[in-house]
Design an enzyme around this catalytic site. Structure first.
Site, PDB file in Angstrom:
ATOM      1  N   ALA A 112       0.833  -1.209   0.000  1.00 30.46           N
ATOM      2  CA  ALA A 112       0.000   0.000   0.000  1.00 30.46           C
ATOM      3  C   ALA A 112       0.862   1.251   0.000  1.00 30.46           C
ATOM      4  O   ALA A 112       0.678   2.163  -0.813  1.00 30.46           O
ATOM      5  CB  ALA A 112      -0.942  -0.011   1.206  1.00 30.46           C
TER       6      ALA A 112
ATOM      7  N   ARG B  25       5.444 -11.892  -2.957  1.00 31.98           N
ATOM      8  CA  ARG B  25       5.290 -10.572  -2.346  1.00 31.98           C
ATOM      9  C   ARG B  25       6.604  -9.791  -2.345  1.00 31.98           C
ATOM     10  O   ARG B  25       6.618  -8.578  -2.598  1.00 31.98           O
ATOM     11  CB  ARG B  25       4.779 -10.709  -0.908  1.00 31.98           C
TER      12      ARG B  25
ATOM     13  N   TYR C 114      -0.355 -22.509  -5.600  1.00 30.78           N
ATOM     14  CA  TYR C 114      -0.139 -22.065  -6.977  1.00 30.78           C
ATOM     15  C   TYR C 114       1.355 -21.819  -7.184  1.00 30.78           C
ATOM     16  O   TYR C 114       2.102 -21.549  -6.237  1.00 30.78           O
ATOM     17  CB  TYR C 114      -0.947 -20.808  -7.307  1.00 30.78           C
TER      18      TYR C 114
END
Length: 374
Positions: free
Chosen positions: A14, A103, A191
């Site tokens: 963010a 990430r 995944y």
């Protein structure tokens, strides 16, 4: 915008997306991060087209494409690996881009973009009170120090669910799909990621965990025991785990107040998990953070500070409330038991066979949203 001095607390997804968007619009941006370095933390993320539109608008798509993989399907299976439903993203939504990314790679890309845009990132900064700035943006996560200034003291509640997160080497030729294996009271999602890795998140209902946070070390043997009866590829994946993190899942309300006008000095805005922590059952936590960052920057670029902050909250709060509730619903649906589970799975199989686009189109409101169009 060029006259605004903006301080962002937190150098996560963010904060760094906001820093990039704001600095490119001419604002003077400083990011304060308590960690001494931007470490290799976290694991896999699913990034849906609503956030890809922001990444594209920031000019970061070519780089993002290099660090991520395409996600072509979402496969829902029961605990024995029998198919329940398949969301064929590549076939039924060919206009959209769904991606899988580590990430750490995303944060690395965003940090480079923010710095290139002129933002200053200062590490090792412990922030206890709002610093002096025209606007202070709280991008400091679920344990935000700024959120209580706007919303008072709040107590999240433990959902009775605990999650493990880990990475293992991916098998050769791993399908570009997110696979969900659903069992009574538990489920496992996996995944592949770029760089030859496979992401695993496994959630089980248990009442003996009370600590929030996703970086607590866990025991791989506990994870294998909890999912030992699962079939298909799961046993092989679990056998390769040598390190795992464990965290308790807590439900937080979406913040009642997202911003404080400059009359109260300093002006404050909340973005990402500081405003709307969500359970990880819709893959929208990072996506909402990216949406927030772009829209806050766009609002600040279009109106004076008080009006811009009010517009930002009005645009974001209803959508994020809907997303958080949808994630809560998935948490319930993944863990059904007994006859309810059998009926639900039979219904999903029938819908998937008779109307294969229906399941994915239930989320058109989510994926068709374009933050860059405001």
């Amino acid at each position: 915008m060029p006259d605004l001095d903006i301080c962002i607390i937190g150098a996560g997804i963010a904060g760094l997306t906001a820093a990039t968007a704001l600095a490119r619009r001419g604002a003077s941006v400083t990011v304060l991060e308590q960690a001494p370095e931007l470490r290799e933390v976290g694991a896999g993320l699913q990034i849906s087209p609503n956030a890809i539109r922001v990444i594209d608008a920031l000019g970061l798509w070519p780089r993002f494409q290099q660090i991520s993989l395409a996600s072509e399907q979402v496969e829902l299976c029961d605990s024995s690996a029998r198919p329940v439903a398949r969301l064929d993203l590549a076939r039924h939504r060919p206009q959209d881009r769904f991606r899988l990314v580590h990430r750490a790679r995303l944060v690395e890309m965003l940090a480079e973009a923010a710095t290139s845009a002129g933002a200053h990132i200062r590490l090792g900064q412990q922030v206890t009170t709002p610093p002096q700035a025209d606007l202070v943006i709280g991008a400091d996560g679920v344990k935000s120090r700024l959120r209580p200034l706007l919303n008072g003291s709040e107590t999240p509640f433990f959902t009775g669910q605990t999650a493990w997160r880990c990475l293992i080497p991916a098998e050769a030729g791993a399908a570009p799909a997110a696979q969900v294996f659903m069992g009574p009271g538990r489920h496992l999602v996996s995944y592949p990621l770029a760089g030859g890795l496979r992401n695993i998140v496994a959630v089980v209902e248990r009442q003996d965990w009370r600590e929030e946070g996703w970086s607590h070390p866990g025991d791989p043997a506990d994870l294998r025991a909890a999912f030992g009866h699962f079939g298909g590829p799961v046993p092989g994946w679990l056998a390769r785990i040598d390190q795992v993190n464990l965290w308790g899942l807590f439900r937080h309300p979406v913040a009642a107040h997202w911003q404080r006008p400059p009359a109260e000095e300093p002006a404050i805005a909340l973005i990402g998990d500081a405003a709307h922590p969500t359970l990880p059952f819709l893959a929208q936590g990072a996506v909402m953070a990216i949406e927030d960052a772009w829209i806050l920057a766009a609002c600040l670029d279009a109106a004076p500070l008080p009006q811009a902050l009010a517009r930002y909250e009005n645009l974001r709060k209803p959508r994020c409330e809907r997303i958080v509730e949808a994630a809560n619903a998935n948490a319930r649906n993944y863990h059904l038991k007994g006859p309810t589970r059998a009926v639900a799975h039979a219904g999903l199989r029938a819908v998937n066979r008779l109307a294969p686009t229906r399941l994915i189109e239930r989320f058109a409101w989510l994926y068709d949203y374009d933050p860059t169009a405001i």
